[in-house]
Motif scaffolding. Structure first.
Motif: not given
Length: 422
Positions: A290-298
């Motif tokens: 499992v990896g974790v990343m910031p949420l994408p943006a529009v």
């Protein structure tokens, strides 16, 4: 993940030292409402046990219940509205202190923990802001939370895909992996679309990432209808692409956790507690993947995440307010936060604990989590938050179920919230 015995012993010893000094007490029974499984009442029980060892005149009973924040809010609302004296302290969502203080359900804690500027100085600003109502400390932070983007690191590595920065990039990445894996059960992205509290964040994530605000500093509604419609359409577009499953309007927080844990999801939005489930549950098929990343943006926007977290309040109707407040002060201490972080991967409410060597050894991903939580956005801090939540989550769920068009759902949100958020 099994934590080292020596670390657990060190933390428990520190917690003992953090308790109040031994003193003679008449027997005092306290009853604490510790929420549902997501609030880890099992770990809270361990903290209560340590407090009891240091304060032998105190006995703490634990009450649990409510799988979701709104179910817990409904239950506590019934109990407190009846001025029931059976519960002395209770755990509430970060969005609730203003509502509970406005209803005179909580005991102001200034006399027990100090004035707000001092009592809440060690905590992240969002928690200090949420827990101070009209100059009074309405609650003390228990642990933080935020929505994270979890992903199958093994699958992204296998298919040589970088962490996506926009929702369109995520949709393309998910679709590529789904097609390459040829697994009919593999979802590209799991979000919460059922009419639960998580759907409020489902609405806000793409909206915020367009640089829009739902309310101004005074709490008045500032809804940008075009941006709100665009955000909902972003999700529906992914449904049409086969990235999000068609029955998204039925998906609840535990559904996302269980499906990702079973290896059936590439990307998943969920709260911080999910990390431990993915990596520590015996039946998890994705442990270590499992990896974790910031949420994408529009596209053209900026990443934004939804802040959560839980607080301890003392009931205004408790017959043991002073003792309950002492317990709350203990539960909000750095030592308790460190214990919850190391033993249960529960996010701390102060940056100092994110940097603690013992915590990072036990939960390495907290190294990056602190910055995400510190930059998180809070849902509207309204005295009528129950109504705010109900309007947003039911309207958004209807749009995701396609029983309402996005434009109709947003118009309903604007119309109803204008009467609540004035």
């Amino acid at each position: 993940m099994k934590k080292p015995h020596t670390l657990a012993g060190t933390l428990l010893a520190a917690l003992l030292l953090a308790g109040t000094a031994p003193h003679a007490l008449a027997d005092t029974k306290l009853r604490a409402f510790a929420g549902g499984s997501g609030q880890r009442p099992d770990l809270m029980r361990k903290l209560f046990d340590q407090y009891q060892q240091r304060n032998p005149g105190v006995t703490i009973e634990v009450e649990t219940g409510g799988a979701t924040s709104e179910l817990q809010r409904q239950y506590l609302g019934t109990v407190l509205n009846a001025k029931d004296t059976s519960i002395d302290l209770f755990m509430i969502d970060i969005v609730n202190p203003a509502q509970y203080a406005g209803a005179n359900w909580v005991e102001p804690l200034n006399a027990y923990v100090g004035e707000p500027a001092v009592a809440l100085k060690p905590y992240l600003p969002a928690y200090a802001q949420a827990n101070v109502i009209d100059g009074k400390v309405a609650a003390m932070p228990a642990f933080a939370d935020a929505m994270f983007m979890y992903y199958r690191k093994d699958l992204l590595d296998k298919h040589k895909i970088s962490e996506p920065k926009t929702w369109d990039e995520l949709a393309a990445a998910a679709k590529k992996i789904q097609q390459a894996e040829s697994d009919a059960n593999l979802q590209g992205l799991s979000i919460q679309g059922a009419p639960i509290e998580g759907a409020v964040c489902t609405f806000l994530l793409p909206y915020w990432s367009q640089g829009k605000e739902l309310n101004d500093a005074s709490g008045r509604l500032t809804l940008d209808k075009d941006a709100a419609v665009k955000g909902i359409n972003q999700w529906l577009s992914m449904v049409d692409q086969g990235v999000i499953k068609k029955n998204v309007a039925e998906v609840k927080t535990p559904d996302t956790v269980n499906e990702f844990k079973a290896g059936q999801v590439v990307f998943a939005i969920n709260w911080g507690f999910a990390w431990d489930r993915f990596n520590s549950d015996k039946d998890s098929k994705v442990s270590g993947k499992v990896g974790v990343m910031p949420l994408p943006a529009v596209a053209g926007g900026k990443s934004a995440t939804c802040l959560g977290g839980w607080q301890w309040s003392v009931s205004a109707f408790s017959k043991n307010k002073a003792e309950a407040a002492k317990l709350v002060k203990f539960l909000a201490s750095p030592e308790a936060s460190k214990f919850l972080a190391a033993e249960g991967s529960l996010l701390p409410t102060s940056l100092a604990v994110y940097q603690d060597a013992d915590v990072l050894k036990a939960v390495p991903w907290f190294k990056d989590a602190g910055a995400v939580v510190a930059a998180g956005r809070s849902r509207p801090l309204s005295r009528d938050y129950g109504q705010v939540s109900d309007v947003i989550r039911t309207s958004v769920s209807a749009a995701l179920a396609r029983t309402k068009k996005p434009e109709e759902a947003v118009a309903e949100i604007e119309s109803r919230l204008r009467r609540v958020m004035r």
